[in-house]
Design an enzyme around this catalytic site. Structure first.
Site, PDB file in Angstrom:
ATOM      1  N   SER A   1      78.225  68.189  23.810  1.00 22.77           N
ATOM      2  CA  SER A   1      77.552  68.466  25.082  1.00 22.77           C
ATOM      3  C   SER A   1      77.380  67.212  25.930  1.00 22.77           C
ATOM      4  O   SER A   1      77.485  67.276  27.155  1.00 22.77           O
ATOM      5  CB  SER A   1      76.176  69.084  24.825  1.00 22.77           C
ATOM      6  OG  SER A   1      75.459  69.249  26.018  1.00 22.77           O
TER       7      SER A   1
ATOM      8  N   LYS B   1      96.698  21.830  38.372  1.00 23.62           N
ATOM      9  CA  LYS B   1      96.028  22.451  39.513  1.00 23.62           C
ATOM     10  C   LYS B   1      96.900  22.243  40.747  1.00 23.62           C
ATOM     11  O   LYS B   1      97.226  21.113  41.094  1.00 23.62           O
ATOM     12  CB  LYS B   1      94.642  21.844  39.727  1.00 23.62           C
ATOM     13  CG  LYS B   1      93.646  22.143  38.631  1.00 23.62           C
ATOM     14  CD  LYS B   1      92.266  21.595  39.001  1.00 23.62           C
ATOM     15  CE  LYS B   1      91.236  21.923  37.941  1.00 23.62           C
ATOM     16  NZ  LYS B   1      89.892  21.426  38.308  1.00 23.62           N
TER      17      LYS B   1
ATOM     18  N   ASP C   1      78.360  23.912  34.994  1.00 19.89           N
ATOM     19  CA  ASP C   1      78.957  25.105  34.381  1.00 19.89           C
ATOM     20  C   ASP C   1      79.317  24.826  32.932  1.00 19.89           C
ATOM     21  O   ASP C   1      80.384  25.207  32.455  1.00 19.89           O
ATOM     22  CB  ASP C   1      80.198  25.538  35.173  1.00 19.89           C
ATOM     23  CG  ASP C   1      80.652  26.952  34.810  1.00 19.89           C
ATOM     24  OD1 ASP C   1      79.884  27.659  34.119  1.00 19.89           O
ATOM     25  OD2 ASP C   1      81.765  27.348  35.195  1.00 19.89           O
TER      26      ASP C   1
END
Length: 818
Positions: free
Chosen positions: A324, A556, A660
């Protein structure tokens, strides 16, 4: 909408009769008080009023009203259709439990008509289409009642339900409210009765709703009709979550061949493009009460597994399986108090108290139909008290701020010293998610003590006071990968490393592409390889790589079309990072700046990042390894932590603020001897800054109003509330990183709290009334080491330990702890 909870800017329409009847006067009290389309409404109903809620909501009630306008208006809609969307592209027409899609509207202009949506809607956008039995003018006012769909489930895939033939009665066990697609016996891309909040009873023939067919409350399958021994259901969520528990409400009327499933096997997929977990999590279901025909909720522990997609096999225990409702308890569960926080921090749609009390607060329980207003009154009183307290706190902080400005009192160094400005530029990660391209920027200016150094720094902007532990001006660099990791001091000529030699220009052809690590608005990060690094005379050969072996590097790359400011930031980043030379800091090896695109080449470690390295290991038990799973010992963890502390000690000595620090931003390599041999267990750790650019860790960053992204689960309270990033806040992040390591990176910090609750917890640290929540002690963590973590999370940043002390503690004391 009238109280502005849903702002006017989020309400649009296909057309409007005039400026005064446009869909923009919901909260201002201006205009004619209703939306009126430009032309007459035809029976087909092509004009619509649209509400954008910006995130998924569970809607259980809608209200409509005509344009009364103090007796001057006579327009109203006698009926309407509802359409909704979860992604803004696919629109679904709402139908009631009997398949009717036309909703009865108003009989006059002034009465409010409320419609209980059965089944309820899970949607981000809703449209009202007014209808008429003839060509006529209509006007419409609408109201939505619901709550944020915190479950995060946006679709499930399951086989179509079957029909059970009982004597003289067919029982239809299909998912009649499913709003997705159906092909070849499978339903996919939608939601239905498995998450509508209605639990079936013991007798599946009897239903909770009147005038529906037998079996309506259950979705059921026959083992014979399905042709296999299990039912496979796949659940898709909006974003990755940490799953602790799954609750399945199942029928057990064994006298008719229906039993609870015998076991469940679950596979987990962290993201859409990620592979399924292996092996499957097997959860046997104890069937002690087989003679009890009662329906029952089956609670299944999922062990804190992170996933965005789940695939579960429910194995038959008899001829039929009837379910259900299925609900999940995960790391994103929303409690009431953070809902109040949403009012303060989020400009998207949230709900008034009366609206929140009118619907079921959590799908998965039976839908409440109680008209009592006691709950709304109680909640209203609580929120009123909280609002009053917040107003008092705001006044106190404001008075203290002006006392400092006017020189009437001394402001504690723990109070507000640095302000944040949020840029509006966005970053696309893997072209699927929008994140901020930079952290909020910290601006500072020198106080009287720094006047003798004026003009020596690389960057100055008067905006706030220098934090008490800063010795120089701080600038924030825009990384090409979209992150802005280091807040660094503007190095004077006397600063360490100021006379660093220029970096070598590396030939581009020596870089062999291996994979893409991440992407930001202004550039990309690639994993590359240099086959013969010793043949490059200009390259300072890394000491931890054996000669003759290829060198892994991260490159990068700045996009050629990047702005002038981005290019300047890129070159500034090169200049400053070239001065960071420490055994535990990723080193900048060279550049390619003679032509576009500009590139910087840094070290990369062969074992990848520390989070992934630890999450695939188990703690070495004294009984020895088991199941051929890679292991790691407690001394090895402490050795890694001491290396991170050593690197951070170096950064703090230069007044660098990382902002960070986390296991995702630490890289792992093998410790090697003079001849390049691998020494085995101990690993060399270096601090890096690639975490934010990787889609793998998008869930670790909290997006503020679609703009800035912050790693709030690693941030000190003063960073979250005041934008104050310092070496002391890096110490806080180190404590969280150490907690990650001793938890073997098996779950996010505060995984049982939502992002909003984490922010609220920062407020508890600020108020300091003993209600703040700390990360619990990991099982392998000695009490003395946990006390070091707690000291890192001290409310008073001046009382947090220095990295020099932390490094000394980890190298001298922690190794001897059991």
């Amino acid at each position: 909408m009238e109280d502005g909870t849903i702002p006017d800017s989020d309400i649009t329409a296909s057309s409007a009769w005039s400026d005064s009847t446009e869909a923009k006067h919901g909260s201002t009290g201006e205009g004619d008080g209703a939306w009126c389309p430009a032309g007459a409404v035809f029976p087909s109903g092509s004009e619509y009023l649209q509400i954008d809620l910006h995130k998924l909501h569970f809607l259980a009630l809608v209200g409509t009203q005509g344009r009364h306008a103090d007796g001057h208006g006579q327009e109203f809609a006698r009926s309407y259709r509802l359409r909704y969307s979860r992604d803004g592209e696919k629109w679904i027409t709402w139908k009631d439990r009997w398949g009717q899609d036309v909703v009865s509207g108003n009989e006059n202009t002034y009465d409010i008509v409320l419609k209980d949506l059965g089944p309820p809607i899970v949607a981000r956008m809703v449209r009202f289409y007014p209808l008429a039995d003839r060509v006529m003018s209509v006007c419409l006012r609408v109201e939505l009642y619901g709550c944020v769909w915190d479950d995060g489930l946006k679709a499930y895939t399951a086989p179509v339900g079957h029909v059970m033939q009982l004597p003289g009665m067919p029982v239809y066990l299909n998912d009649s409210t499913y709003d997705g697609s159906t092909e070849q016996g499978m339903q996919f891309g939608g939601l239905g009765q498995l998450c509508d909040g209605v639990l079936g009873g013991d007798d599946f023939i009897q239903t909770k709703e009147l005038r529906v067919w037998p079996g309506y409350d259950y979705l059921g399958w026959s083992r014979e009709a399905l042709g296999q021994g299990s039912v496979d259901i796949e659940f898709h969520f909006e974003r990755p979550r940490v799953f602790h528990n799954m609750q399945v409400h199942s029928n057990n009327r064994h006298t008719q061949g229906v039993r609870v499933f015998s076991k469940v096997e679950c596979l987990f997929k962290p993201g859409i493009l990620q592979p399924w977990s292996s092996p499957a999590l097997t959860l046997p279901v104890p069937l002690e009460d087989l003679k009890d025909p009662s329906s029952r909720p089956i609670s299944l522990p999922l062990g804190g597994q992170p996933a965005q997609i789940l695939r579960c096999k429910f194995y038959f225990a008899d001829r039929w399986l009837l379910i259900s409702e299925i609900s999940f308890l995960s790391g994103r569960k929303l409690l009431f108090f953070p809902l109040f926080l949403t009012f303060m921090t989020d400009n998207t749609a949230s709900w008034t108290l009366s609206e929140f009390a009118a619907v079921t607060p959590r799908p998965g329980l039976p839908v409440a139909k109680d008209d009592s207003s006691n709950t709304a009154i109680l909640i209203g009183c609580l929120v009123g008290i909280i609002l009053l307290l917040l107003a008092v706190i705001a006044v106190i902080l404001w008075r203290q701020y002006w006392k400092k400005i006017l020189g009437k009192g001394s402001l504690s160094s723990d109070e507000l010293r640095v302000h944040l400005s949020v840029p509006s530029d966005n970053v696309v990660i893997n072209n699927t998610h929008s994140y901020s391209s930079r952290y909020q920027r910290i601006h500072t200016f020198p106080d009287d003590r720094d006047h003798d150094r004026e003009g020596e720094g690389e960057y100055q902007e008067p905006s706030a006071l220098v934090p008490h532990y800063a010795e120089a001006d701080i600038v924030s660099l825009q990384g090409v990968s979209g992150n802005n990791t280091y807040a660094v001091p503007a190095l004077a000529s006397s600063s360490p490393g100021a006379d660093a030699a220029p970096l070598p220009e590396l030939p581009r052809q020596c870089l062999i592409f291996k994979e893409k690590l991440g992407e930001g608005q202004f550039g990309e990060v690639h994993l590359c390889e240099i086959e013969n690094p010793q043949d490059l005379p200009t390259l300072e050969f890394p000491f931890n790589v054996r000669k003759g072996r290829p060198l892994l590097v991260a490159v990068k790359i700045l996009r050629p079309d990047a702005s002038k400011n981005a290019r300047n930031d890129f070159l500034k980043e090169v200049k400053i990072l070239s001065r960071l030379k420490d055994p535990n800091i990723i080193r900048l090896l060279g550049v390619c700046v003679s032509s576009d695109p500009l590139c910087m080449v840094t070290e990369y470690m062969e074992c990848g990042d520390l989070n992934q390295y630890l999450s695939h290991r188990v703690l070495l038990d004294k009984t020895g390894p088991s199941h051929n799973t890679p292991t790691i010992s407690y001394p090895a963890l402490i050795s890694m932590a001491s290396q991170i502390a050593s690197g951070m000690k170096f950064l703090s000595s230069l007044n660098f603020v990382h902002r960070d620090l986390a296991t995702r931003n630490c890289l792992v390599g093998g410790e090697r001897g003079e001849n390049g041999e691998d020494r085995g267990g101990e690993r060399h750790i270096k601090i890096a800054d690639f975490g934010m650019s990787r889609n793998l860790y998008a869930g670790d960053y909290y997006r503020i109003q679609g703009r800035a992204v912050l790693p709030i689960r690693w941030m000190a309270w003063e960073c979250i509330l005041m934008g104050k990033f310092t070496t002391a806040s890096d110490v806080w992040a180190f404590g969280v990183t150490l907690w990650e390591m001793l938890s073997i990176c098996q779950e996010q910090p505060y995984c049982n709290l939502t992002d909003e609750q984490v922010i609220d917890n920062a407020g508890e640290f600020f108020r300091d009334q003993g209600r703040q929540v700390y990360l619990s002690r990991p099982a392998v963590c000695p009490q003395g080491l946990y006390e070091l973590m707690l000291s890192c999370w001290n409310r008073d940043c001046k009382l947090r330990p220095t990295f020099a002390y932390i490094h000394s503690f980890l190298t001298e004391d922690a190794m001897n702890m059991v």
